[in-house]
Motif scaffolding. Structure first.
Motif, PDB file in Angstrom:
ATOM      1  N   PRO A  10       0.832  -1.207   0.000  1.00  0.00           N
ATOM      2  CA  PRO A  10       0.000   0.000   0.000  1.00  0.00           C
ATOM      3  C   PRO A  10       0.862   1.251   0.000  1.00  0.00           C
ATOM      4  O   PRO A  10       2.061   1.194   0.289  1.00  0.00           O
ATOM      5  N   ALA A  11       0.248   2.375  -0.341  1.00  0.00           N
ATOM      6  CA  ALA A  11       0.947   3.644  -0.222  1.00  0.00           C
ATOM      7  C   ALA A  11       1.374   3.846   1.224  1.00  0.00           C
ATOM      8  O   ALA A  11       0.647   3.489   2.154  1.00  0.00           O
ATOM      9  N   GLY A  12       2.548   4.376   1.404  1.00  0.00           N
ATOM     10  CA  GLY A  12       3.082   4.573   2.742  1.00  0.00           C
ATOM     11  C   GLY A  12       4.088   3.517   3.150  1.00  0.00           C
ATOM     12  O   GLY A  12       4.662   3.599   4.238  1.00  0.00           O
ATOM     13  N   VAL A  14      -1.070   6.835 -11.980  1.00  0.00           N
ATOM     14  CA  VAL A  14      -1.330   7.885 -10.995  1.00  0.00           C
ATOM     15  C   VAL A  14      -0.902   7.390  -9.618  1.00  0.00           C
ATOM     16  O   VAL A  14      -1.392   6.358  -9.150  1.00  0.00           O
ATOM     17  N   ASN A  15       0.004   8.121  -8.974  1.00  0.00           N
ATOM     18  CA  ASN A  15       0.419   7.727  -7.625  1.00  0.00           C
ATOM     19  C   ASN A  15       0.152   8.802  -6.584  1.00  0.00           C
ATOM     20  O   ASN A  15       0.639   8.721  -5.459  1.00  0.00           O
ATOM     21  N   LEU A  16      -0.644   9.823  -6.965  1.00  0.00           N
ATOM     22  CA  LEU A  16      -1.057  10.849  -6.009  1.00  0.00           C
ATOM     23  C   LEU A  16      -2.430  11.371  -6.413  1.00  0.00           C
ATOM     24  O   LEU A  16      -2.649  11.697  -7.586  1.00  0.00           O
ATOM     25  N   VAL A  17      -3.345  11.442  -5.464  1.00  0.00           N
ATOM     26  CA  VAL A  17      -4.649  12.064  -5.677  1.00  0.00           C
ATOM     27  C   VAL A  17      -4.795  13.218  -4.704  1.00  0.00           C
ATOM     28  O   VAL A  17      -4.608  13.052  -3.489  1.00  0.00           O
ATOM     29  N   ARG A  18      -5.102  14.372  -5.256  1.00  0.00           N
ATOM     30  CA  ARG A  18      -5.395  15.552  -4.427  1.00  0.00           C
ATOM     31  C   ARG A  18      -6.903  15.602  -4.202  1.00  0.00           C
ATOM     32  O   ARG A  18      -7.681  15.651  -5.164  1.00  0.00           O
ATOM     33  N   ILE A  19      -7.317  15.558  -2.952  1.00  0.00           N
ATOM     34  CA  ILE A  19      -8.728  15.649  -2.601  1.00  0.00           C
ATOM     35  C   ILE A  19      -9.036  17.123  -2.358  1.00  0.00           C
ATOM     36  O   ILE A  19      -8.514  17.729  -1.414  1.00  0.00           O
ATOM     37  N   ALA A  56     -21.322  10.489   8.309  1.00  0.00           N
ATOM     38  CA  ALA A  56     -21.491  10.000   6.937  1.00  0.00           C
ATOM     39  C   ALA A  56     -20.399  10.555   6.033  1.00  0.00           C
ATOM     40  O   ALA A  56     -19.871   9.846   5.162  1.00  0.00           O
ATOM     41  N   GLY A  57     -20.049  11.814   6.218  1.00  0.00           N
ATOM     42  CA  GLY A  57     -18.965  12.391   5.437  1.00  0.00           C
ATOM     43  C   GLY A  57     -17.628  11.741   5.747  1.00  0.00           C
ATOM     44  O   GLY A  57     -16.823  11.471   4.849  1.00  0.00           O
ATOM     45  N   LEU A  58     -17.377  11.481   7.033  1.00  0.00           N
ATOM     46  CA  LEU A  58     -16.136  10.799   7.407  1.00  0.00           C
ATOM     47  C   LEU A  58     -16.077   9.397   6.813  1.00  0.00           C
ATOM     48  O   LEU A  58     -15.015   8.943   6.373  1.00  0.00           O
ATOM     49  N   GLU A  59     -17.204   8.700   6.817  1.00  0.00           N
ATOM     50  CA  GLU A  59     -17.244   7.356   6.230  1.00  0.00           C
ATOM     51  C   GLU A  59     -16.846   7.410   4.762  1.00  0.00           C
ATOM     52  O   GLU A  59     -16.071   6.565   4.279  1.00  0.00           O
ATOM     53  N   ARG A  60     -17.347   8.397   4.042  1.00  0.00           N
ATOM     54  CA  ARG A  60     -17.021   8.525   2.613  1.00  0.00           C
ATOM     55  C   ARG A  60     -15.535   8.837   2.428  1.00  0.00           C
ATOM     56  O   ARG A  60     -14.869   8.250   1.585  1.00  0.00           O
ATOM     57  N   LEU A  61     -15.026   9.781   3.217  1.00  0.00           N
ATOM     58  CA  LEU A  61     -13.608  10.127   3.113  1.00  0.00           C
ATOM     59  C   LEU A  61     -12.726   8.946   3.505  1.00  0.00           C
ATOM     60  O   LEU A  61     -11.724   8.650   2.833  1.00  0.00           O
ATOM     61  N   ASP A  62     -13.085   8.249   4.584  1.00  0.00           N
ATOM     62  CA  ASP A  62     -12.271   7.125   5.057  1.00  0.00           C
ATOM     63  C   ASP A  62     -12.173   6.031   4.003  1.00  0.00           C
ATOM     64  O   ASP A  62     -11.094   5.469   3.759  1.00  0.00           O
ATOM     65  N   ARG A  63     -13.296   5.709   3.389  1.00  0.00           N
ATOM     66  CA  ARG A  63     -13.279   4.659   2.368  1.00  0.00           C
ATOM     67  C   ARG A  63     -12.462   5.087   1.153  1.00  0.00           C
ATOM     68  O   ARG A  63     -11.748   4.271   0.569  1.00  0.00           O
ATOM     69  N   TRP A  64     -12.587   6.344   0.763  1.00  0.00           N
ATOM     70  CA  TRP A  64     -11.841   6.840  -0.399  1.00  0.00           C
ATOM     71  C   TRP A  64     -10.343   6.815  -0.118  1.00  0.00           C
ATOM     72  O   TRP A  64      -9.546   6.347  -0.932  1.00  0.00           O
ATOM     73  N   PHE A  65      -9.963   7.286   1.042  1.00  0.00           N
ATOM     74  CA  PHE A  65      -8.547   7.276   1.418  1.00  0.00           C
ATOM     75  C   PHE A  65      -8.012   5.849   1.432  1.00  0.00           C
ATOM     76  O   PHE A  65      -6.924   5.570   0.896  1.00  0.00           O
ATOM     77  N   ALA A  66      -8.763   4.934   2.008  1.00  0.00           N
ATOM     78  CA  ALA A  66      -8.309   3.543   2.097  1.00  0.00           C
ATOM     79  C   ALA A  66      -8.223   2.899   0.727  1.00  0.00           C
ATOM     80  O   ALA A  66      -7.293   2.123   0.453  1.00  0.00           O
ATOM     81  N   ALA A  67      -9.185   3.204  -0.154  1.00  0.00           N
ATOM     82  CA  ALA A  67      -9.142   2.636  -1.503  1.00  0.00           C
ATOM     83  C   ALA A  67      -7.901   3.117  -2.248  1.00  0.00           C
ATOM     84  O   ALA A  67      -7.234   2.333  -2.942  1.00  0.00           O
ATOM     85  N   LEU A  68      -7.594   4.389  -2.127  1.00  0.00           N
ATOM     86  CA  LEU A  68      -6.398   4.927  -2.781  1.00  0.00           C
ATOM     87  C   LEU A  68      -5.136   4.307  -2.193  1.00  0.00           C
ATOM     88  O   LEU A  68      -4.229   3.898  -2.926  1.00  0.00           O
ATOM     89  N   LYS A  69      -5.076   4.238  -0.896  1.00  0.00           N
ATOM     90  CA  LYS A  69      -3.897   3.670  -0.244  1.00  0.00           C
ATOM     91  C   LYS A  69      -3.676   2.226  -0.675  1.00  0.00           C
ATOM     92  O   LYS A  69      -2.545   1.822  -0.998  1.00  0.00           O
ATOM     93  N   ASP A  70      -4.733   1.441  -0.704  1.00  0.00           N
ATOM     94  CA  ASP A  70      -4.609   0.038  -1.111  1.00  0.00           C
ATOM     95  C   ASP A  70      -4.102  -0.091  -2.546  1.00  0.00           C
ATOM     96  O   ASP A  70      -3.425  -1.059  -2.885  1.00  0.00           O
ATOM     97  N   PRO A  82       1.407   7.561   6.777  1.00  0.00           N
ATOM     98  CA  PRO A  82       2.359   8.073   5.782  1.00  0.00           C
ATOM     99  C   PRO A  82       1.783   8.183   4.378  1.00  0.00           C
ATOM    100  O   PRO A  82       2.399   8.800   3.508  1.00  0.00           O
ATOM    101  N   ALA A  83       0.596   7.593   4.135  1.00  0.00           N
ATOM    102  CA  ALA A  83      -0.035   7.749   2.824  1.00  0.00           C
ATOM    103  C   ALA A  83      -0.611   9.146   2.642  1.00  0.00           C
ATOM    104  O   ALA A  83      -0.919   9.547   1.515  1.00  0.00           O
ATOM    105  N   LEU A  84      -0.778   9.886   3.736  1.00  0.00           N
ATOM    106  CA  LEU A  84      -1.169  11.295   3.635  1.00  0.00           C
ATOM    107  C   LEU A  84       0.109  12.079   3.372  1.00  0.00           C
ATOM    108  O   LEU A  84       0.830  12.472   4.286  1.00  0.00           O
ATOM    109  N   ALA A  85       0.381  12.317   2.094  1.00  0.00           N
ATOM    110  CA  ALA A  85       1.683  12.844   1.691  1.00  0.00           C
ATOM    111  C   ALA A  85       1.777  14.353   1.807  1.00  0.00           C
ATOM    112  O   ALA A  85       2.860  14.889   2.056  1.00  0.00           O
ATOM    113  N   ILE A  86       0.664  15.078   1.601  1.00  0.00           N
ATOM    114  CA  ILE A  86       0.713  16.537   1.501  1.00  0.00           C
ATOM    115  C   ILE A  86      -0.512  17.131   2.182  1.00  0.00           C
ATOM    116  O   ILE A  86      -1.632  16.637   2.021  1.00  0.00           O
TER     117      ILE A  86
END
Length: 1016
Positions: A259-261, A309-314, A337-351, A434-438
């Motif tokens: 995973p990323a990180g 693509v190895n970086l996504v800017r949200i 509900a917003g956190l759930e959406r962000l958490d899943r998106w972050f995890a999908a990208l990291k994976d 560490p997957a939160l790069a910026i």
């Protein structure tokens, strides 16, 4: 067949292209068009079934005349042809009745099996469901599933938006069936009493077929062979739902570590990015918000990873999770509900091996719960609804946050709360992942930005916020000047530097707007340059102090990744260096840059077109952001694009990859903007900013590979512009006006650059004290004034100014980009002869990591112009007369590519997903001809090297940084031959498309002297 300038009439279209099984308006079967063979799967066992929306066997839709037809772009409706023939649809509208309405269609399936149901229907605030035979009614989330979304009444706006929707999958037997579609009241429309919608087409496609709808094109028919387009004919792009086949030649996901990180946090080491374990990295990325469900997010992340693509800017994060809310016990919290959406998106990208950059605010929205004084809160403008989740509101802190500590604290309270949140899908708090790069402070905001600085100066802003800025300005003056006489001695006499009311005790000292900060001093009174210089310094110190406090807070909180202030270069020329100095407080310098587009702004609409090309200038456009690289700091472009209806937009992505990342040593970019999991159709959504279109993501398999491998060498330092801190605050542009510390070698005079310096090597700037004098290298050998060519110092890039062509010639990536019609170029491994195509981006990439001279597998990416069906430009190409509609028509690149060594054993066309399709492309032992007959923009060559043993592939450096070693002098320009295009298809010439800036093209090729050539 499809003509060069667009579709022919409907009858010719249908006759030339064929059709799938259709249930027409009268219930009969007919033949209508389908897509080119290069974009279709092998024949399926069962035919697709296409049903016209208006062909219902029975319906309670009322066919409301306003909804149906008033102002509707009927040529976008099936079976119409954009710009040629009108279509029709089944529509319904009531605003005082909540009863459901239905439409039922009867059709016959010749064979059984699983099929995907697609609907082309209204999607804005519409509730819809469907049922097959006597099965259950299944609701469709039209808004979440919408693709190829079109405003049917553009440029006006109401509720009539049309899109394709993937409604679901059915398993049906052979024989007769009934399909029912229903409409119900949407709660957002008069509490459900307004029921509206329209059905344009329904299609059932065999599951597993790599096809997706676009416009009114039908799926392939297994019973009829596809026609072959003629050489040079424009062809329609048919996007597919990427099956992620193992046969794809363009899948770069293996280049990403998962995973990323895995290598630890990313850090800035000098002007490079390096992970904690020492692994260097370059980020090739996109801006992207998540799709609606976890499955779709995972597919979206996989699609981006496939394209390197190895970086996504949200951007912005706050639009996903909203403002801090207050519980009855006083505790503040973020929307679950917003956190759930962000958490899943972050995890999908990291994976998927993709790192994340946060743009938290645009701008931060405060509420009364933030404790901001009520009188001041009332002065702030209401926040834009588009920046927040539905049902939330508040006040915008834009601009004011840069000097109001209470607003800065509100930002930090929100951000700290999110950083402490533990993502249940990664098991980590965001602050420690560490997957939160910026992390950026905020998007596109600066104390020098005209909003609200101009309003504050003019008295149009709130009086409390104006008074606070003036109070801080007075405090700064009192700190720096012991008396009024000292103040006037520094600023000058009244009228010649000072104003009549200038005094240390005046709480209403006059301020300046951004518009006044011109290169020669204040535009209203240039004698006030020292006074304005002090005001600029006050603003800059205020802004930098804010950035330093945020940086320190992040570090104290435990965040180890990269920090960015903001990408906004604001203020006039006199504030340029001051603005850059504020950004230097953080880890990475970031900028935004846009080019192209037209009168529609954020949407593609009829009207004036920015018809310029980057190749018509040496120093303009998106690449010019590189002139703001700060010495010793990594550089990033977090938003950039060249928008339609600009016809040359395929040029910019390779220029960013080759000149920006390669020669300039840039470290990261995130293209603006993504948000899909597949290629879009037409000019997707008629939006000005889309990544998932051939000009961008279609070139990523070549460009991301080149960036991650470091195919282009980081150039030497051509110019280092170093300015003492005091000289950045003289109320003048120190780079052009000169300053005590200015000039090359530390002498006086302006720090002017050779024209096109960014095309020769790296250029940096630095505001600070204790640095060596500014330096300018000898660039004489890099300029060929006879042939009008600017060489890179690495010998890998040549900018042919007279022809508006760039030739790239690294070991593993070679290319010809620009207005190269009827011209031949020789690179290290190939001879490339462009035919009648006026403009092209043709890239040759090693797929086995070996140098192209010995590579056995080569990817060819060939893009030219594109336009929607029915789009029409004026004769001078500077006005869009008609927008047209999907599908996207692509102009083929006509070229002959000849090997300089080796034997071609296979040349095959690729689908958009990189899977080979069809037979062999026309080739002989040494050369291959591409001309549009394969209706694709991707090809793969298999080459035998006649006993030459290719070296083992180099480590495919997951983000390997390029070398900064000083290169040898520039190599001679790749050979160019006019008219040397024997064997290239001699089709009739396309409409004249000369380089758009030919009349104003820079032609400053003077005899070389000690200064090398003209300065900018």
């Amino acid at each position: 067949m499809i003509g060069k300038t667009g579709w022919p009439g409907l009858a010719a279209w249908a006759a030339a292209i064929g059709g799938a099984l259709v249930v027409g308006a009268a219930g009969h079967r007919d033949r209508l068009p389908l897509d080119p063979r290069a974009n279709a799967q092998a024949p399926a066992a069962a035919a697709s079934i296409w049903i016209e929306g208006e062909a219902a066997e029975s319906t309670s839709f009322n066919g409301h005349p306003w909804y149906c037809c008033d102002g509707v772009r009927a040529d976008l409706l099936s079976p119409g042809v954009p710009g040629t023939a009108a279509g029709a649809w089944l529509s319904h509208y009531v605003n005082d009745d909540d009863r459901e309405v239905t439409a039922t269609y009867r059709f016959e399936a010749a064979a059984g099996g699983r099929r995907v149901l697609w609907l082309r229907a209204s999607v804005y605030q519409v509730r819809s469901w469907w049922r097959l035979d006597n099965g259950p009614a299944l609701e469709v989330d039209l808004a979440a599933e919408a693709r190829e979304r079109l405003n049917l009444v553009a440029p006006a706006i109401d509720i009539r938006f049309l899109a394709w929707v993937r409604a679901g999958v059915v398993d049906m037997a052979a024989g007769e069936h009934r399909l029912t579609v229903g409409l119900a009241g949407h709660p957002a429309r008069r509490g459900g009493r307004e029921v509206h919608g329209g059905l344009d087409a329904l299609v059932l496609v065999p599951e597993g077929e790599a096809w997706a709808p676009t416009g009114a094109l039908r799926p392939p028919d297994p019973g009829r062979p596809e026609p072959v387009p003629a050489a040079g004919d424009w062809f329609p792009l048919v996007p597919i739902e990427d099956p992620f086949s193992a046969e794809s030649e363009t899948d770069l996901s293996s280049m990403l570590d998962r995973p990323a990180g895995a290598h630890g946090p990313v850090r800035a080491v000098g002007d490079d990015l390096v992970f904690a374990d020492g692994t260097p990295v370059r980020f090739w990325g996109v801006n992207a918000l998540p799709l609606a469900t976890a499955d779709k997010m995972a597919r979206q992340a996989r699609y981006y990873a496939k394209h390197g693509v190895n970086l996504v800017r949200i951007h912005p994060v706050e639009s996903i999770i909203g403002v801090l809310r207050r519980a009855p016990d006083g505790r503040r919290f973020l929307d679950p509900a917003g956190l759930e959406r962000l958490d899943r998106w972050f995890a999908a990208l990291k994976d998927a091996g993709i790192y994340v950059s946060w743009s938290p605010f645009y701008p931060h929205v405060i509420t009364s719960d933030d404790g901001y004084p009520a009188e001041s809160y009332a002065e702030l403008p209401d926040a834009n609804a588009w920046n927040l989740p539905p049902g939330t509101s508040g006040k915008s802190s834009s601009g004011y946050v840069n000097y109001i500590p209470a607003l800065q604290e509100a930002e930090w309270t929100w951000l700290a709360s999110l950083l402490e949140h533990r993502n249940p899908y990664t098991g980590l708090r965001y602050v420690e992942d560490p997957a939160l790069a910026i992390i950026e402070v905020h998007n596109e905001d600066s104390i020098f930005w005209h909003a609200p600085l101009n309003d504050l100066e003019a008295g149009r802003a709130g009086p409390r916020h104006t008074a606070e800025l003036q109070r801080q300005w007075q405090s700064w003056v009192r700190t720096h000047y012991a008396s009024d006489s000292a103040l006037r001695a520094a600023w000058g006499p009244v009228g010649r530097g000072s104003r009549a009311d200038d005094a240390r005790d005046n709480p209403r000292l006059g301020i300046y707007g951004a518009w006044e900060m011109q290169a020669n001093g204040p535009s209203r009174n240039s004698a006030e340059s020292k006074r304005m210089g002090d005001f600029i310094r006050f603003l800059a110190e205020t802004q930098r102090g804010y950035f330093e406090r945020r940086r320190d807070a992040l570090r104290a909180h435990g965040y180890e990744g990269l920090t960015i202030s903001t990408a906004w270069q604001a203020g006039g020329p006199a504030a340029h260096l001051a603005n850059l100095w504020t950004d230097d407080a953080m880890d990475v310098i970031d900028r935004h840059a846009y080019f192209g587009g037209g009168e529609g702004g954020h949407q593609v609409r009829t009207g004036d077109v920015n018809a310029a090309s980057h190749l018509g200038t040496l120093d303009g456009g998106i690449l010019a952001r590189g002139y703001e690289q700060v010495e010793g700091k990594p550089f990033m472009l977090s938003e950039w694009t060249q928008s339609p209806p600009n016809e040359w937009k395929a040029e910019i992505a390779p220029l960013v990859a080759f000149y920006g990342f390669g020669l300039g040593g840039w470290d990261a970019s995130t293209h603006f903007s993504a948000g899909r999991a597949d290629l879009g159709g037409g000019w997707p959504d008629e939006d000005s900013y889309v990544t998932e279109t051939p000009s961008y993501i279609g070139q990523f398999p070549a460009l991301a590979r080149a960036v991650h491998r470091g195919d282009f060498t980081k150039g030497p330092l051509i110019a280092a512009r170093r300015v003492a801190t005091d000289d950045a605050f003289l109320g003048l542009d120190a780079l052009s006006q000169g300053a005590p510390s200015g000039g090359w070698g530390g002498g006086g005079g302006p720090l002017a650059l050779p024209m096109g310096a960014q095309l020769m090597g790296r250029v940096t700037v630095k505001v600070g004290d204790g640095h060596a004098p500014s330096t300018l290298g000898d660039v004489t050998a890099l300029v060929d004034p006879v042939r009008e060519i600017v060489h890179s110092a690495t010998g890998e890039l040549a900018w042919h100014v007279a022809d508006s062509v760039v030739v790239a010639d690294s070991e593993r990536t070679q290319a010809v980009i620009g207005f190269a019609a009827n011209t031949a170029y020789t690179t290290g491994a190939f001879e490339v002869a462009i035919g009648e195509t006026p403009f092209a981006s043709l890239i040759l990439t090693s797929l086995d990591d070996a140098p192209l001279a010995v590579s056995r597998r080569v990817l060819v990416t060939a893009l030219a112009r594109d336009r929607q069906t029915g789009a029409r430009y004026s004769a001078n190409r500077r006005f869009l007369e008609a927008v047209g509609g999907p599908p996207l028509l692509m102009e083929p690149v006509q070229a002959r590519i000849r090997l300089r060594s080796g034997t071609i054993r296979s040349a095959r066309a690729l689908r958009p997903d990189g899977v080979p399709v069809g037979g062999q492309v026309d080739h002989d032992a040494q050369s291959v001809r591409i001309d549009g007959r394969s209706a694709t923009y991707l090809y793969v060559l298999e080459i035998e090297r006649d006993g030459v043993v290719a070296p083992s592939p180099t480590a495919t450096a997951r983000g390997e940084a390029t070398s900064s070693a000083t290169p040898s002098p520039a190599a001679p320009s790749p050979e160019r031959t006019r008219g040397a295009t024997a064997g290239v298809p001699g089709t009739p010439a396309a409409p004249t498309a000369a380089p758009p800036t030919a009349a104003a093209r820079t032609r400053l090729w003077l005899p070389l002297c000690t200064a090398a050539w003209p300065m900018r």
